[in-house]
Design an enzyme around this catalytic site. Structure first.
Site, PDB file in Angstrom:
ATOM      1  CG  ASP A 113      -2.206   0.840   0.868  1.00 18.87           C
ATOM      2  OD1 ASP A 113      -2.152   1.652  -0.082  1.00 18.87           O
ATOM      3  OD2 ASP A 113      -3.223   0.716   1.565  1.00 18.87           O
TER       4      ASP A 113
HETATM    5  C1  BGC Z   1      -5.051   3.182  -0.035  1.00 19.24           C
HETATM    6  C2  BGC Z   1      -5.157   2.173  -1.145  1.00 19.24           C
HETATM    7  C3  BGC Z   1      -5.004   2.864  -2.463  1.00 19.24           C
HETATM    8  C4  BGC Z   1      -3.658   3.562  -2.477  1.00 19.24           C
HETATM    9  C5  BGC Z   1      -3.323   4.218  -3.799  1.00 19.24           C
HETATM   10  C6  BGC Z   1      -3.834   4.067  -0.156  1.00 19.24           C
HETATM   11  O1  BGC Z   1      -3.867   5.130   0.718  1.00 19.24           O
HETATM   12  O2  BGC Z   1      -5.068   2.521   1.210  1.00 19.24           O
HETATM   13  O3  BGC Z   1      -6.357   1.481  -1.053  1.00 19.24           O
HETATM   14  O4  BGC Z   1      -5.152   1.965  -3.516  1.00 19.24           O
HETATM   15  O5  BGC Z   1      -3.652   4.542  -1.468  1.00 19.24           O
HETATM   16  O6  BGC Z   1      -4.045   5.352  -4.005  1.00 19.24           O
END
Ligand code: BGC
Length: 767
Positions: free
Chosen positions: A298
């Site tokens: 993530d």
């Molecule tokens: C989120 C993810 C997301 C990623 C990219 C993160 O803060 O938890 O679910 O896909 O950002 O934007």
């Protein structure tokens, strides 16, 4: 053209293809094709330096509007240099065929090997034409519609250059305080699994190399939805039992549905951050489940292991993450800066780098990027595709299917179409941004149809709008803004006057779209701000209220349930929100949604869920003494149960019967009921089957959803609905630490909600 060994390797593999592959083979990836891909990938891997392999594992956020000046300094300049050197495997948050083309061109034409990039984006519920939030879609229990909605999202997103969506989020959650419940399918592992499959098949289609499909990503692996006290990113401390039986099933279903990528998560799980969790990623996902796609971290979650107190610095974090099986680094810079040295130090095996790179390259092949890296970059096609009429029709259909009729006393709904005075109250009724929710990076502000606009399409009644009160103060346009609830009641009196003169009052209340989603946990689950007071003030002058809820999570609204005659759960329904709501209110669409998550009476009941354990002192409605598992100030039962949802039809269940008393592993048992539509309106009902395993090696829930069917019945029509229960449906993670069914007595329930009481029983005899 610059010499490219990779391009040379294509010729070799092309020859192989011509000789070794039958061109009549099916389009979906057959095992033969997989072998071919493996051979191709291996041929590239052989040409790659260690730096280039690590580069494939590096994902950068969009850093440069290619139409602007070339970045000369700072982080953007470094990223640009890395891109030209072939040290970037993927980018996120780049959109538009032109932008994607320009960046792809650098990767393909300026780097030594010309390996194309993956372009990832959070296409969570639509790109520009926004469908309902995933929790709302889950409320449809309509797997076909959910799949089609994902197809629309994929088609639109791929037209702007995106080839990978960070969806579906398959995190189960029992905690409405957690802001991201809007992004998932609710609390149930069975429903969640079926929806995960539908969405993955919708995004990826049967043919990943089609121009209209994108890679899907099952996230967040794992446990993220069990953040302690519902506070986003918080620690997760759960038993193996809960992990296996509740959290993992939708992830396993995702692998079985062919999902090509996984994202790990921010949280620590029983003391080990998910990003550095070997048990999850290497043992379960890549080991037991044989997942051969790749795992992306993530955002920044590799480096976050430092704050978790699990890694001492970025280098150590990179070592932990790769050794635990995280293949791609999203925005931590930890891999690109440290992996080479870690290999040289002997702390990371080159074979693990190679494995990660192989997984990433394979997806690029599957997408067809090696055949045509620019296949997603056609500006003319982009123009023709984005916002297509068919997409709007599709998201409207999905929005109607997502609406849940929670209460409808005295048949206040549907509204008659003429001769009435209708008052429409609430800031959300006139909001064209809030229905888009918080995950709508590709959509324009103010692009949703508001309820006011939707209601205006019905001209037979006299419609008067009055705001009554805002939900929050200040601007509501930016995804990253925190919303402060307003205290301003100065417009109450105007709304009360409009309501006083009306025959029916429609009040659209709830959460602004930006009060839900990532980082937006709440400690209160009532109507934010002064909306509860507004509701009560209006109720004093007119009791004929239809409360339309806009929200991204279950709300605790006991007063409304008690007093308001009609309540419609309309979530955040996306671009066509107002049309969908108006069509349901006017009866042009008969609602059939059912709640995918329990609504509490009080935030103090959270986590509250239908598949709870009986305990040694089981719940009684009215305990006669104090020593029962209960609260002294609130009932145990929910405000609205999981699976609850009404219709303008009246469905009646009768005659539950089983075709035998017991069965064994080679057989199944048939459970039937009769469903009657005892009304003059055609409608659909989600018939739900639950079981209870009475005695087991681990205590089992009082009910578990095991099957459901969406049934449409004409007025006064009856139908016998039959479910087959087999051994597979009785399996759980037993005291033997494996998934299996145990012999014994079971109860089975069939009805229109988890609070169903019509039951039968059978015995399962394991041989
Ligand atoms: C989120 C993810 C997301 C990623 C990219 C993160 O803060 O938890 O679910 O896909 O950002 O934007």
């Amino acid at each position: 053209m610059k010499f490219s060994p990779l391009k040379y390797s294509f010729i070799i593999t092309l020859l192989f293809l011509i000789i070794g592959c039958n061109s009549k083979e099916a389009k979906s990836i057959s095992s033969n094709e997989k072998d071919v891909i493996d051979i191709k990938v291996d041929s590239i891997l052989k040409l790659m330096t260690l730096d280039e392999k690590i580069g494939q594992m590096n994902q950068y956020n969009g850093f440069w509007e290619i139409t602007g000046p070339v970045p000369k300094e700072g982080q953007a300049a470094k990223k640009y240099e890395d891109l030209k050197k072939g040290l970037v495997g993927s980018m996120l948050n780049v959109k538009g065929a032109k932008e994607v083309y320009a960046l792809q061109k650098i990767a393909v034409e300026e780097t030594r090997l010309g390996i194309p990039l993956l372009f990832g984006f959070d296409v969570i519920h639509g790109y520009k034409t926004i469908s309902p939030i995933p929790l709302a879609e889950a409320a449809s229990w309509d797997l076909k519609a959910i799949k089609e909605s994902a197809e629309i999202a994929a088609e639109e997103a791929s037209a702007v250059g995106i080839n990978w969506t960070f969806a579906p989020m398959v995190d189960i959650s029992r905690d409405a305080r957690w802001g991201r419940v809007m992004e998932g399918a609710g609390e149930d592992p069975f429903l969640g699994s079926r929806i995960a499959e539908a969405r993955i098949k919708g995004f990826q289609g049967d043919d990943l190399s089609s121009k209209k499909t994108v890679l899907a990503c099952a996230k967040h692996f794992a446990g993220y939805g069990f953040a302690e006290s519902g506070r986003d990113y918080n620690t997760v401390d759960i038993s193996e039992h809960t992990l296996q039986n509740i959290i993992l099933p939708p992830f396993k279903a995702s692998v079985d549905a062919g999902v090509r990528t996984f994202m790990n998560s921010f949280n620590d799980l029983n003391g080990v951050p998910a990003t550095g969790n070997k048990m999850l990623q290497r043992e379960i996902l890549k080991g037991d489940w044989q997942f051969n796609g790749f795992v992306v971290s993530d955002w920044g979650s590799i480096n976050e292991m430092i704050a978790h107190g699990f890694a001492k610095d970025s280098k150590n974090a990179a070592e932990i993450a790769i050794n635990a099986g995280s293949d791609m680094d999203m925005e931590s810079y930890a891999y690109i800066e440290n992996l080479k040295e870690l290999v040289e130090d002997g702390k990371v095996k080159e074979a693990d780098i190679e494995d990660a790179t192989r997984r990433i390259l394979r997806t690029k092949y599957e997408l067809g990027l090696f055949d045509n890296p620019y296949k997603y970059c056609d500006e003319v096609y982009e123009k023709e595709t984005v916002g297509k009429k068919e997409f709007h029709e599709g998201v409207l259909d999905m929005a109607k299917k997502s609406i849940v009729l929670l209460k409808n006393e005295n048949n206040l709904l549907p509204l008659v179409k003429s001769g009435k005075k209708i008052a429409l109250i609430g800031a959300l009724a006139n909001d064209k941004t809030s229905p888009l929710g918080s995950w709508r990076i590709g959509a324009d502000d103010e692009s949703a149809v508001s309820v006011l606009e939707g209601m205006k399409a019905y001209e037979g009644n006299q419609l008067t709008y009055s705001k009554g009160a805002d939900v929050t103060t200040g601007r509501t346009q930016f995804m990253w803004e925190t919303k402060i609830n307003t205290t301003d009641k100065s417009e109450f009196s105007k709304a009360v006057e409009v309501a006083r003169k009306a025959d029916v009052v429609i009040m659209v209340l709830g959460e602004h779209g930006l009060q839900t989603g990532e980082g937006r946990s709440r400690t209160e689950l009532g109507l934010p701000g002064v909306q509860q007071e507004l509701l009560e003030a209006v109720f004093k002058v007119n009791k004929n209220i239809v409360l339309v809820l806009n929200n991204g999570r279950p709300l605790a609204i006991p007063w409304a349930k008690e007093n308001i005659p009609a309540i419609v759960e309309a979530w955040h329904l996306g671009t066509q929100s107002g049309n969908a709501i108006a069509q349901v209110l006017y009866g042009d669409y008969n609602p059939s949604g059912k709640l995918p998550m329990t609504f509490p009476r009080n935030v103090g009941q959270v986590p509250i869920y239908y598949n709870y354990k009986n305990t040694g002192r089981p719940i009684m409605n009215e305990p006669e003494s104090v020593f029962w598992s209960h609260y002294i100030d609130e009932k145990n039962t929910p405000l609205f149960a999981f699976g609850h949802g009404l219709s303008y039809s009246k469905f009646e269940y009768s005659k539950l019967s089983l075709n035998k008393e017991n069965f064994n592993a080679t057989e199944n048992i048939e459970v039937s009921i009769t469903l009657k539509n005892n009304s003059n309106v055609k409608g659909k009902e989600v018939v739900q089957l639950y079981i209870r395993d009475l005695i087991a090696s681990y205590t089992r829930p009082v009910k578990e959803l095991k099957a459901f069917e969406l049934v449409e019945l004409n007025p006064q029509e009856s139908k016998v609905i039959t479910f087959k229960v087999d051994e597979k449906m009785l399996e759980f993670y037993t005291a033997n630490h494996k998934w299996e069914a145990e012999s014994g007595e079971f109860k089975v329930f069939v009805g229109g909600s988890s609070d169903v009481t019509m039951e039968g029983s059978f015995e399962f005899i394991k041989k």
